[in-house]
Design a protein around this motif. Structure first.
Motif, mmCIF file in Angstrom:
data_model
loop_
_atom_site.group_PDB
_atom_site.id
_atom_site.type_symbol
_atom_site.label_atom_id
_atom_site.label_comp_id
_atom_site.label_asym_id
_atom_site.label_seq_id
_atom_site.Cartn_x
_atom_site.Cartn_y
_atom_site.Cartn_z
ATOM 1 N N HIS A 204 0.846 -1.194 0.000
ATOM 2 C CA HIS A 204 0.000 0.000 0.000
ATOM 3 C C HIS A 204 0.882 1.244 0.000
ATOM 4 O O HIS A 204 1.925 1.280 0.656
ATOM 5 N N LYS A 205 0.473 2.255 -0.717
ATOM 6 C CA LYS A 205 1.234 3.499 -0.800
ATOM 7 C C LYS A 205 1.043 4.334 0.461
ATOM 8 O O LYS A 205 0.242 4.014 1.331
ATOM 9 N N SER A 206 1.793 5.428 0.537
ATOM 10 C CA SER A 206 1.778 6.260 1.739
ATOM 11 C C SER A 206 0.413 6.877 2.011
ATOM 12 O O SER A 206 0.089 7.187 3.157
ATOM 13 N N ASP A 207 -0.394 7.041 0.971
ATOM 14 C CA ASP A 207 -1.731 7.609 1.182
ATOM 15 C C ASP A 207 -2.750 6.553 1.590
ATOM 16 O O ASP A 207 -3.938 6.849 1.744
ATOM 17 N N GLY A 208 -2.304 5.302 1.753
ATOM 18 C CA GLY A 208 -3.196 4.236 2.176
ATOM 19 C C GLY A 208 -3.844 3.466 1.051
ATOM 20 O O GLY A 208 -4.484 2.440 1.296
ATOM 21 N N SER A 209 -3.705 3.923 -0.165
ATOM 22 C CA SER A 209 -4.300 3.214 -1.302
ATOM 23 C C SER A 209 -3.442 2.032 -1.706
ATOM 24 O O SER A 209 -2.226 2.043 -1.552
ATOM 25 N N SER A 210 -4.082 1.006 -2.235
ATOM 26 C CA SER A 210 -3.374 -0.212 -2.611
ATOM 27 C C SER A 210 -2.627 -0.040 -3.928
ATOM 28 O O SER A 210 -3.080 0.658 -4.840
ATOM 29 N N SER A 211 -1.469 -0.692 -3.996
ATOM 30 C CA SER A 211 -0.704 -0.697 -5.247
ATOM 31 C C SER A 211 -1.232 -1.755 -6.201
ATOM 32 O O SER A 211 -0.872 -1.762 -7.373
ATOM 33 N N HIS A 212 -2.062 -2.678 -5.680
ATOM 34 C CA HIS A 212 -2.613 -3.801 -6.439
ATOM 35 C C HIS A 212 -1.511 -4.682 -7.034
ATOM 36 O O HIS A 212 -1.760 -5.426 -7.974
ATOM 37 N N ASN A 213 -0.298 -4.586 -6.476
ATOM 38 C CA ASN A 213 0.805 -5.407 -6.967
ATOM 39 C C ASN A 213 0.722 -6.775 -6.293
ATOM 40 O O ASN A 213 1.127 -6.942 -5.143
ATOM 41 N N LEU A 214 0.205 -7.749 -7.020
ATOM 42 C CA LEU A 214 -0.048 -9.084 -6.471
ATOM 43 C C LEU A 214 1.084 -10.064 -6.728
ATOM 44 O O LEU A 214 1.068 -11.174 -6.191
ATOM 45 N N PHE A 215 2.085 -9.652 -7.542
ATOM 46 C CA PHE A 215 3.107 -10.607 -7.959
ATOM 47 C C PHE A 215 4.527 -10.129 -7.645
ATOM 48 O O PHE A 215 5.489 -10.711 -8.130
ATOM 49 N N GLY A 216 4.662 -9.087 -6.852
ATOM 50 C CA GLY A 216 5.989 -8.622 -6.456
ATOM 51 C C GLY A 216 6.846 -8.157 -7.607
ATOM 52 O O GLY A 216 8.075 -8.288 -7.566
ATOM 53 N N ILE A 217 6.228 -7.609 -8.640
ATOM 54 C CA ILE A 217 6.995 -7.138 -9.800
ATOM 55 C C ILE A 217 7.609 -5.778 -9.460
ATOM 56 O O ILE A 217 6.909 -4.830 -9.113
ATOM 57 N N LYS A 218 8.914 -5.686 -9.598
ATOM 58 C CA LYS A 218 9.621 -4.464 -9.256
ATOM 59 C C LYS A 218 9.574 -3.447 -10.399
ATOM 60 O O LYS A 218 9.367 -3.809 -11.567
ATOM 61 N N ALA A 219 9.767 -2.207 -10.049
ATOM 62 C CA ALA A 219 9.752 -1.116 -11.031
ATOM 63 C C ALA A 219 11.149 -0.966 -11.616
ATOM 64 O O ALA A 219 12.016 -0.341 -11.011
ATOM 65 N N ASN A 220 11.362 -1.555 -12.793
ATOM 66 C CA ASN A 220 12.657 -1.433 -13.438
ATOM 67 C C ASN A 220 12.729 -0.115 -14.224
ATOM 68 O O ASN A 220 11.805 0.706 -14.189
ATOM 69 N N LYS A 221 13.829 0.083 -14.937
ATOM 70 C CA LYS A 221 14.030 1.339 -15.660
ATOM 71 C C LYS A 221 12.983 1.555 -16.745
ATOM 72 O O LYS A 221 12.673 2.694 -17.098
ATOM 73 N N GLY A 222 12.450 0.470 -17.281
ATOM 74 C CA GLY A 222 11.468 0.602 -18.356
ATOM 75 C C GLY A 222 10.061 0.915 -17.867
ATOM 76 O O GLY A 222 9.170 1.196 -18.671
ATOM 77 N N TRP A 223 9.851 0.870 -16.551
ATOM 78 C CA TRP A 223 8.521 1.119 -16.013
ATOM 79 C C TRP A 223 8.264 2.617 -15.907
ATOM 80 O O TRP A 223 9.012 3.358 -15.271
ATOM 81 N N GLN A 224 7.167 3.081 -16.520
ATOM 82 C CA GLN A 224 6.838 4.503 -16.547
ATOM 83 C C GLN A 224 5.704 4.866 -15.595
ATOM 84 O O GLN A 224 5.372 6.044 -15.459
ATOM 85 N N GLY A 225 5.098 3.877 -14.955
ATOM 86 C CA GLY A 225 3.974 4.138 -14.068
ATOM 87 C C GLY A 225 4.411 4.520 -12.662
ATOM 88 O O GLY A 225 5.592 4.777 -12.395
ATOM 89 N N GLU A 226 3.458 4.535 -11.750
ATOM 90 C CA GLU A 226 3.743 4.885 -10.370
ATOM 91 C C GLU A 226 4.512 3.769 -9.669
ATOM 92 O O GLU A 226 4.463 2.608 -10.082
#
Length: 316
Positions: A204-226
């Protein structure tokens, strides 16, 4: 005259069987004479040489004739005394060069040598390891905090009230993704259950909302999202280590599932897993071999959920 007196005291200290000479060296140390460092270094090197001689003697004793008069305890006693003095005499004339290294290191008289206080303060190597780990963690924090303005501190919290709700919510979406990418929906849900503890530990992010990340996928250099930065447990040489890492953040479970299917099928290193997607055991083993997770028991954990009565009972 004072210098000659000190030199005489140090020469006497080279007799290892004369306890008075040891006291003379102590007096030289107390007087603040810097030349005593060379003598102390030579004494240390002598101990090192003596240990080598002792090891050689033990090897010789193993092959010696027990009935030989030269193998008696009395002979060995005087032989060891001789070896002790021999080690001291050998090192006083240059020896192995270990004494010179010690003098340069401890004396700090040359810029080419790092002070001993910098290398190790108290002989405790574990403190050096802790310091290195702290520096790595500090650099990691700086890198993650400056990686993107979208990066937020995060924590893990429950996203589903029960395993029943977890399976009921995810299975229909997993079936659609599995059909699109040629996967096993049950294997997808099983992996999500392992990654999140049946939905109890979702990032969950700092504002309490869920990241919905269910598979532990990390944010690599190619990731442009939050992104969401959170503490994670990684395995290094089979040992768990706590680290910080940036993970992908999605707006919904559907988006997370879709990204998982696209992520697995688009990465060349998971090609073997994709080829065996219809066989859950081979699929999960291929994911682990390809480095999806550092946990050495990752595949077996997924298959334990996959074959569990609990999941079978929750399946529609």
């Amino acid at each position: 005259m004072e210098s000659l007196s000190t030199k005489s005291q140090l020469d006497m200290a080279r007799n290892v069987h004369d306890m008075g000479s040891i006291n003379k060296m102590r007096e030289a140390i107390a007087s603040g004479d810097e030349t005593v460092l060379q003598e102390a270094a030579q004494q240390f090197e002598a101990i090192f040489v003596q240990m080598m001689l002792k090891s050689m003697r033990k090897a010789q004793d193993a092959l010696a004739d027990e009935d030989s008069p030269f193998n008696s305890q009395q002979v060995k006693f005087y032989r060891d005394m001789h070896d002790q003095q021999l080690a001291t005499d050998l090192t006083s004339g240059g020896g192995l060069g270990l004494a010179d290294v010690i003098v340069k290191q401890l004396g700090q008289t040359e810029n080419s040598y790092t002070p001993a206080s910098v290398i190790r303060s108290d002989g405790d190597l574990s403190s050096l390891n802790r310091n290195r780990e702290y520096k790595v963690a500090q650099a990691q924090d700086i890198a993650l905090s400056s990686n993107s303005i979208k990066t937020q501190s995060a924590q893990k919290d429950a996203m589903f009230e029960s395993p029943e709700q977890f399976v009921e919510s995810l299975m229909p979406i997993a079936e659609k993704v599995a059909e699109k990418y040629g996967m096993d929906p049950k294997a997808i849900v099983s992996q999500a259950a392992v990654e999140t503890g049946w939905g109890k530990f979702v990032i969950h992010k700092s504002d309490g909302s869920s990241s919905h990340n269910l598979f532990g996928i990390k944010a690599n250099k190619g990731w442009q999202g939050e992104q969401a930065v959170v503490d994670t447990l990684e395995f290094n040489n089979g040992l768990p280590q706590k680290q910080k890492a940036a993970f992908r953040s999605y707006s919904s479970v559907e988006e997370a599932m879709e990204d998982y299917g696209r992520f697995i099928t688009s990465q060349p290193r998971y090609s073997h897993a994709v080829e065996n997607a219809s066989d859950a055991a081979r699929y999960t083993n291929a994911l682990q071999e390809a480095g999806y997770a550092t946990d050495p028991e990752y595949a077996s954990k997924i298959m334990a959920v996959y074959n569990s009565e609990r999941l079978s009972a929750l399946m529609p």
